[in-house]
Design a protein around this motif. Structure first.
Motif, PDB file in Angstrom:
ATOM      1  N   TRP A 174      25.283 -81.669 -70.007  1.00 27.71           N
ATOM      2  CA  TRP A 174      24.858 -82.977 -70.142  1.00 27.71           C
ATOM      3  C   TRP A 174      23.570 -82.788 -70.806  1.00 27.71           C
ATOM      4  CZ3 TRP A 174      28.594 -86.326 -69.670  1.00 27.71           C
ATOM      5  CH2 TRP A 174      29.490 -86.298 -68.519  1.00 27.71           C
ATOM      6  N   GLY A 175      23.316 -81.803 -71.605  1.00 25.45           N
ATOM      7  CA  GLY A 175      22.152 -81.675 -72.403  1.00 25.45           C
ATOM      8  C   GLY A 175      22.047 -82.657 -73.273  1.00 25.45           C
ATOM      9  N   GLY A 176      22.902 -83.124 -74.075  1.00 31.99           N
ATOM     10  CA  GLY A 176      22.952 -83.693 -75.177  1.00 31.99           C
ATOM     11  C   GLY A 176      22.050 -83.539 -76.216  1.00 31.99           C
ATOM     12  N   GLY A 177      21.971 -82.144 -76.232  1.00 33.25           N
ATOM     13  CA  GLY A 177      20.861 -81.540 -77.440  1.00 33.25           C
ATOM     14  C   GLY A 177      19.606 -81.551 -77.097  1.00 33.25           C
ATOM     15  N   GLY A 178      19.037 -82.094 -75.773  1.00 31.57           N
ATOM     16  CA  GLY A 178      17.863 -82.030 -75.481  1.00 31.57           C
ATOM     17  C   GLY A 178      17.585 -80.986 -74.719  1.00 31.57           C
ATOM     18  N   LEU A 179      16.367 -80.890 -74.048  1.00 32.14           N
ATOM     19  CA  LEU A 179      15.951 -79.815 -73.122  1.00 32.14           C
ATOM     20  C   LEU A 179      16.705 -80.071 -71.830  1.00 32.14           C
ATOM     21  CD1 LEU A 179      12.155 -79.007 -73.075  1.00 32.14           C
ATOM     22  CD2 LEU A 179      14.097 -77.574 -73.040  1.00 32.14           C
ATOM     23  N   ARG A 180      17.230 -78.988 -71.244  1.00 35.40           N
ATOM     24  CA  ARG A 180      18.184 -79.222 -70.044  1.00 35.40           C
ATOM     25  C   ARG A 180      17.344 -79.699 -69.037  1.00 35.40           C
ATOM     26  NH1 ARG A 180      22.748 -79.525 -67.137  1.00 35.40           N
ATOM     27  NH2 ARG A 180      22.478 -78.533 -64.863  1.00 35.40           N
ATOM     28  N   ALA A 181      16.072 -79.240 -68.781  1.00 35.39           N
ATOM     29  CA  ALA A 181      15.288 -79.778 -67.457  1.00 35.39           C
ATOM     30  C   ALA A 181      13.909 -79.718 -67.773  1.00 35.39           C
ATOM     31  CB  ALA A 181      15.608 -78.619 -66.312  1.00 35.39           C
ATOM     32  N   GLN A 182      13.437 -81.045 -67.364  1.00 26.86           N
ATOM     33  CA  GLN A 182      11.827 -81.038 -67.457  1.00 26.86           C
ATOM     34  C   GLN A 182      11.476 -80.519 -65.896  1.00 26.86           C
ATOM     35  OE1 GLN A 182       9.645 -82.352 -69.416  1.00 26.86           O
ATOM     36  NE2 GLN A 182      11.120 -82.505 -70.984  1.00 26.86           N
ATOM     37  N   PRO A 183      10.296 -79.915 -65.901  1.00 27.37           N
ATOM     38  CA  PRO A 183       9.743 -79.619 -64.684  1.00 27.37           C
ATOM     39  C   PRO A 183       9.946 -80.760 -63.721  1.00 27.37           C
ATOM     40  CG  PRO A 183       8.367 -78.757 -66.069  1.00 27.37           C
ATOM     41  CD  PRO A 183       9.369 -79.643 -66.862  1.00 27.37           C
ATOM     42  N   ARG A 184       9.658 -82.255 -64.006  1.00 32.68           N
ATOM     43  CA  ARG A 184       9.524 -83.352 -63.175  1.00 32.68           C
ATOM     44  C   ARG A 184      10.866 -83.536 -62.777  1.00 32.68           C
ATOM     45  NH1 ARG A 184       6.212 -88.329 -64.726  1.00 32.68           N
ATOM     46  NH2 ARG A 184       7.168 -88.585 -62.666  1.00 32.68           N
ATOM     47  N   MET A 185      11.854 -82.941 -63.450  1.00 30.43           N
ATOM     48  CA  MET A 185      13.271 -83.330 -62.850  1.00 30.43           C
ATOM     49  C   MET A 185      14.082 -82.484 -61.684  1.00 30.43           C
ATOM     50  SD  MET A 185      15.022 -83.756 -66.582  1.00 30.43           S
ATOM     51  CE  MET A 185      16.646 -83.993 -65.875  1.00 30.43           C
ATOM     52  N   GLN A 186      12.721 -81.530 -61.052  1.00 28.98           N
ATOM     53  CA  GLN A 186      13.241 -80.528 -60.180  1.00 28.98           C
ATOM     54  C   GLN A 186      12.860 -81.206 -58.793  1.00 28.98           C
ATOM     55  OE1 GLN A 186      11.724 -76.472 -61.399  1.00 28.98           O
ATOM     56  NE2 GLN A 186      10.133 -77.829 -61.836  1.00 28.98           N
ATOM     57  N   TYR A 187      13.562 -80.699 -57.676  1.00 24.85           N
ATOM     58  CA  TYR A 187      13.282 -81.123 -56.509  1.00 24.85           C
ATOM     59  C   TYR A 187      11.834 -80.749 -56.178  1.00 24.85           C
ATOM     60  CZ  TYR A 187      17.531 -82.435 -54.079  1.00 24.85           C
ATOM     61  OH  TYR A 187      18.695 -83.104 -53.420  1.00 24.85           O
ATOM     62  N   THR A 188      10.968 -81.598 -55.409  1.00 29.89           N
ATOM     63  CA  THR A 188      10.039 -81.265 -54.944  1.00 29.89           C
ATOM     64  C   THR A 188       9.910 -81.129 -53.468  1.00 29.89           C
ATOM     65  OG1 THR A 188       8.999 -83.397 -54.165  1.00 29.89           O
ATOM     66  CG2 THR A 188       8.590 -82.782 -56.697  1.00 29.89           C
ATOM     67  N   ALA A 189       8.680 -80.477 -52.956  1.00 28.62           N
ATOM     68  CA  ALA A 189       8.903 -80.379 -51.621  1.00 28.62           C
ATOM     69  C   ALA A 189       9.192 -81.597 -50.607  1.00 28.62           C
ATOM     70  CB  ALA A 189       7.409 -79.816 -50.889  1.00 28.62           C
ATOM     71  N   THR A 190       8.550 -82.696 -51.043  1.00 31.48           N
ATOM     72  CA  THR A 190       8.462 -83.837 -50.429  1.00 31.48           C
ATOM     73  C   THR A 190       9.973 -84.220 -50.373  1.00 31.48           C
ATOM     74  OG1 THR A 190       6.368 -84.430 -51.108  1.00 31.48           O
ATOM     75  CG2 THR A 190       7.642 -86.299 -50.313  1.00 31.48           C
ATOM     76  N   SER A 191      10.562 -84.301 -51.733  1.00 33.04           N
ATOM     77  CA  SER A 191      12.021 -84.697 -51.863  1.00 33.04           C
ATOM     78  C   SER A 191      13.318 -83.714 -50.992  1.00 33.04           C
ATOM     79  CB  SER A 191      12.411 -84.788 -53.374  1.00 33.04           C
ATOM     80  OG  SER A 191      12.137 -83.833 -54.099  1.00 33.04           O
ATOM     81  N   PHE A 192      12.883 -82.813 -50.991  1.00 35.98           N
ATOM     82  CA  PHE A 192      13.561 -81.531 -50.636  1.00 35.98           C
ATOM     83  C   PHE A 192      13.796 -82.105 -48.861  1.00 35.98           C
ATOM     84  CE2 PHE A 192      14.640 -77.691 -48.294  1.00 35.98           C
ATOM     85  CZ  PHE A 192      15.691 -77.331 -48.912  1.00 35.98           C
ATOM     86  N   ALA A 193      12.359 -82.264 -48.356  1.00 39.54           N
ATOM     87  CA  ALA A 193      12.425 -82.681 -46.964  1.00 39.54           C
ATOM     88  C   ALA A 193      12.914 -84.049 -46.601  1.00 39.54           C
ATOM     89  CB  ALA A 193      11.020 -82.137 -46.492  1.00 39.54           C
TER      90      ALA A 193
END
Lengths: 253, 672
Positions: B564-583
């Motif tokens: 679903w990259g649509g030609g852009g960057l696959r992942a920004q660091p901010r799109m990752q899970y954080t510790a808070t969201s993981f928990a």
């Protein structure tokens, strides 16, 4: 020396000690208190000399000389040393911001009648926590307490010296009274030394003094304490402008 | 003049030498020399401890000026084990500290306090009477407090943490003194030999045990006395928090063991239940807080509470089982407790030192801002990962062996020869198994989060992206410690036998070595052989890998494209899970227990209700025990403190008046 002469001399010295003790409380001028303290040292030395002659102990004569030099001369001299250039000129204005104005007046006007003296200079009069009359009443009460407490202990003894022991305790308590009621560091030192004189008096009257080695040690301690506190009070004056220990409340944390 | 005597003497001399080196000018020389000497102190401790474990007799007597008996230090085998534990941790953290500290943690004060702390900790298990024990206990507490305070100029939280720690230390000390006093009064002596003459069923023994368990529990970080841990561990310099967590809290465990194994063995079953409840609550509460913590060191601190909780739970199970005559399972649970202590020491020192390296390299403790360290700090990341395996009690780590043994003893503890022993045990054991299982599950989650968020994925902040690896010696220490985690897990047989040999019953009835250095629980006929398992897994893995490689060989060309990259960057660091969201799922499940405070703030673009400019989400979880128990107590104390200020107002005249009145009162009373 006959028994009656001895008893009279002991009584005289004890009386002088008690009188000078009361004077240290009564005087509001620091100089006068220090002078009374010097007299007290001389009286204590005389007391030791009398005991020495009566017991014919050469060692006690040495102690008497030591007491005379230390308590009659050195300590009062240390206490009365001027912090500023000791020429009698008014203290430099940067020293003692609060009391600089009447500093000079205190120095010169501080007479020997503390009660009538209202100079507020650092070395001059001070404003104790109790007024002079109340102080004298308190001193009298302390004398009574000392007598009531000690008399049962010495009543059985035939020695006239032991009979004078309550004077020593009274001196201790009066010295403590000075400590409690005076605001300035130097005055408190005077009270501390009067208290120490009281302890020494009790020792000499009851047991003819402690061994000379201990006497030396204690004397050295007293001298050191006095010197250190003298330095402290100078620093206090440099920082706060005077040596009112009530200003140091905030240092407790 | 036995070897143990010389060992103990060497410890004291080396501590003195290290303290002397602390006065050297120059931060570098001071750290190297004092740290090196502290490491030698640790080495001396290891040797002494091994001697004591293998039955080395003798000890050190220090005559004191006051007319009491001399201080006696004569470790028994159990003490020897804890000396080894504390000393090896001391050795590792001294080496790491010698090269990694800087600033306030390398000051003269800090280097003076470290030997005091270490030697106190190494002598606690050697003490043979109550006064010596209390003396070195205080040396340990004092040294650690000073070390904690080292960085007080940098942050206000350090002073606050130190106050909490100091108060809890002293509270614990008071309880311990009271406990020993009750016991000594009943026994008529202060040596441990005399104290052990008290009958475990007597009233003084009961009072003393409750006091001592609470006192030692506070040091060990048991709920509800754990509040200092999550404050002190994050604020202390990393090598110090490693020592505090890996070794110092174990002294609390040692204290509890001394009470229930050495001083008053064979206590009634309610002692066991007390310990089970304390341990179980600590384990669950600790791991729950750890699983939602996003500060790495706070996470490790709460994990310490969890592990100590498990250890105490194992001790409690042992006491309960032996009170009901299930001796085999009781012995097994006790060995499990010791194994848990050993393995926790090894992996926690690794974790804290690795966290210290991360903190040093990035200046970050917050997992939400870490990430991608696996590539930037490979050694640290590998060590942290291996230690995280141990902390999550996964094979082939030492933690796994210990928890396996604990579960075995719990499962087999309810019946002797197929007959249930008592209703209490039949109810307690399944509950405890459930607690351990829940803890283990949450433990895996916690350390997956710690490792995955912290070391994998992409950096979440600029400082982390520029992280660099720690000094060589620190890496060496990390590798040694991490190797320890795996080695202890690979050779459970000899390890368990050695550990069991320090207990009064000896190893014969409980454990034996079987297979390839595996462990055999003799009573239950249960065998765990990690080496064999590893070999088996290795063979299987080889086959699978070979098959996979072969398959890949057959289809060499493969093009990766983002779906679903649509030609852009696959992942920004901010799109990752954080510790808070993981928990977050855990927080939702345990919402009632944790009571988190959430705040969502939406900023709209212009006047529009539909266009959102930014969304800020914040969530904070306060310690429930602290809010519910400590704050009210503190408020009351504060009120009395304000009253007391009137008596203590700083005026020297007032103080002199107190003395004056006291003298006169004494004189008058003496006359009457």
């Amino acid at each position: 020396m006959t028994e009656s002469t001895y008893a009279e001399l002991i009584g005289l010295c004890a009386g002088a000690l008690l009188l000078t003790s009361v004077l240290t409380v009564w005087y509001r001028s620091q100089r006068a208190s220090i002078r009374a303290l010097a007299l007290q040292g001389v009286a204590l030395a005389a007391l030791v000399a009398v005991v020495a002659v009566d017991r014919s102990e050469a060692e006690l004569i040495v102690v008497a000389a030591l007491v005379l030099v230390l308590k009659g001369m050195v300590l009062p001299w240390v206490l009365s040393r001027r912090p500023a250039p000791a020429t009698g000129a008014p203290a430099p204005p940067q020293r003692g911001a609060g009391s600089a104005g009447d500093h000079g007046a205190g120095d010169h006007g501080a007479g020997d009648h503390g009660a009538g003296d209202h100079g507020a200079g650092d070395h001059g009069a001070e404003t104790p926590m109790l007024n002079p009359v109340a102080t004298l009443v308190a001193a009298a009460l302390l004398g009574i307490v000392a007598y009531a407490v000690i008399w049962p202990l010495v009543a059985g003894s035939a020695s006239p010296a032991a009979h004078a022991a309550p004077v020593g305790i009274a001196m201790v308590l009066i010295g403590f009274l000075v400590l409690v009621t005076r605001r300035r560091a130097i005055s408190q030192l005077v009270g501390f030394l009067a208290l120490d004189n009281g302890i020494a008096t009790v020792a000499f009257l009851v047991s003819g003094g402690v061994p000379i080695l201990i006497e030396f040690g204690v004397s050295l301690d007293i001298l050191l304490v006095t010197l250190i506190l003298q330095v402290f009070s100078r620093r206090m004056r440099a920082v706060f402008g005077d040596t009112d220990v009530d200003r140091m409340r905030e240092l407790r944390d | 003049m036995t070897p143990v005597y010389w060992g103990l003497l060497a410890e004291i001399v080396l501590a003195g030498a290290a303290a002397a080196f602390a006065f050297l000018p120059g931060e570098r020389a001071r750290s190297r020399l004092a740290g090196g000497t502290c490491a030698a102190l640790g080495a001396a401790g290891v040797v002494t401890g091994v001697l004591a474990m293998t039955g080395g007799a003798g000890g050190l007597e220090i005559a004191v000026a006051v007319p009491v008996e001399p201080l006696r230090f004569a470790p028994d085998p159990l003490g020897g084990l804890f000396i080894v534990l504390a000393s090896s941790v001391g050795l590792l953290i001294s080496l790491a500290g010698a090269v990694s500290v800087h600033g306030a943690a390398a000051s003269r004060t800090a280097w003076l306090a470290l030997p005091l702390f270490l030697v106190g900790m190494q002598l606690v298990p050697a003490a043979a009477d109550a006064p010596s024990f209390l003396l070195v206990w205080e040396a340990m507490a004092l040294g650690s407090t000073i070390l904690l305070l080292a960085g007080h100029t940098a942050s206000r939280r350090v002073s606050s943490a130190t106050v909490w720690y100091a108060v809890m230390s002293q509270l614990s000390f008071l309880l311990i003194v009271a406990g020993f006093a009750v016991l000594s009064a009943a026994a008529g002596g202060t040596s441990f030999a005399a104290l052990s003459s008290v009958s475990p069923t007597s009233a003084p023994a009961a009072v003393a045990v409750v006091l001592l368990v609470l006192g030692f529990g506070s040091k060990a970080g048991l709920v509800p006395l754990h509040v200092w841990l999550p404050r002190a561990h994050p604020e202390a310099p990393s090598h110090v928090s490693a020592a505090m967590s890996a070794a110092m809290v174990k002294m609390g465990v040692y204290g509890i063991l001394v009470v229930v194994v050495r001083l008053v063995p064979g206590g009634p079953d309610w002692w066991g239940i007390l310990l089970l409840v304390l341990g179980g609550v600590s384990a669950v509460y600790g791991i729950l807080q750890a699983s939602i913590a996003s500060d790495l060191k706070v996470l490790l601190a709460y994990s310490t509470t969890e592990n100590v909780g498990l250890i105490v739970l194992a001790i409690g199970a042992s006491v309960l089982l032996s009170a009901h005559g299930v001796d085999a399972a009781a012995g097994c649970a006790l060995v499990a407790a010791l194994l848990l202590a050993v393995s926790h020491a090894v992996f926690k020192v690794t974790l804290f030192l690795a966290a210290g390296s991360v903190l040093h390299a990035t200046g970050e403790r917050n997992l939400d801002r870490l990430g991608g360290l696996g590539r930037r700090m490979p050694w640290t990341a590998a060590a942290f990962g291996i230690a995280a395996l141990g902390a999550a009690a996964l094979p082939i780590s030492s933690g796994f062996v210990a928890e396996w043994m604990l579960l075995q003893s719990l499962v087999h503890g309810t019946r002797v020869d197929g007959v249930p022993v008592s209703v209490t045990v039949s109810i307690a054991m399944p509950l405890v198994v459930a607690v351990v299982a829940l803890t283990a599950g949450l433990g895996v989650l916690t350390f997956v989060k710690a490792y995955g968020i912290g070391f994998l994925a992409r950096p979440r902040s600029a400082a982390v992206a520029e992280a660099h690896e720690s000094p060589v010696l620190v890496r060496v220490v990390l590798v040694i410690a991490a190797a320890g985690v795996v080695l202890l897990g690979l050779v459970p047989g000899p390890l368990a036998t050695a550990v069991a040999s320090v207990l009064p019953g000896g190893p014969e009835a409980v454990v034996a070595t079987a297979g390839l250095l595996g462990v055999d629980l003799v009573a239950f006929d249960a065998i765990l052989d990690p080496v064999a398992l590893v070999l088996l897994a290795g063979v299987l893995a080889t086959l699978v890998v070979a098959a996979t490689v072969q398959a890949a060989w057959r289809h060499p060309q493969r093009i990766d494209a983002s779906v679903w990259g649509g030609g852009g960057l696959r992942a920004q660091p901010r799109m990752q899970y954080t510790a808070t969201s993981f928990a977050e799922p855990v927080v939702r499940v345990f919402d009632d227990v944790l009571q988190p405070a959430r705040d969502v703030e939406v900023t709209h673009a212009g006047e529009s209700r539909y266009l959102v400019n930014r969304v800020t989400f914040s969530q904070s979880v306060t310690d429930l025990v602290e809010r519910g128990l400590y704050r009210p107590v503190l408020r009351v104390v504060d009120r009395f403190g304000v009253l007391a200020r009137r008596i203590q107002n700083g005026s020297i005249h007032l103080y002199l008046t107190y003395s004056f009145i006291a003298i006169i009162v004494v004189l008058v009373v003496a006359t009457l």
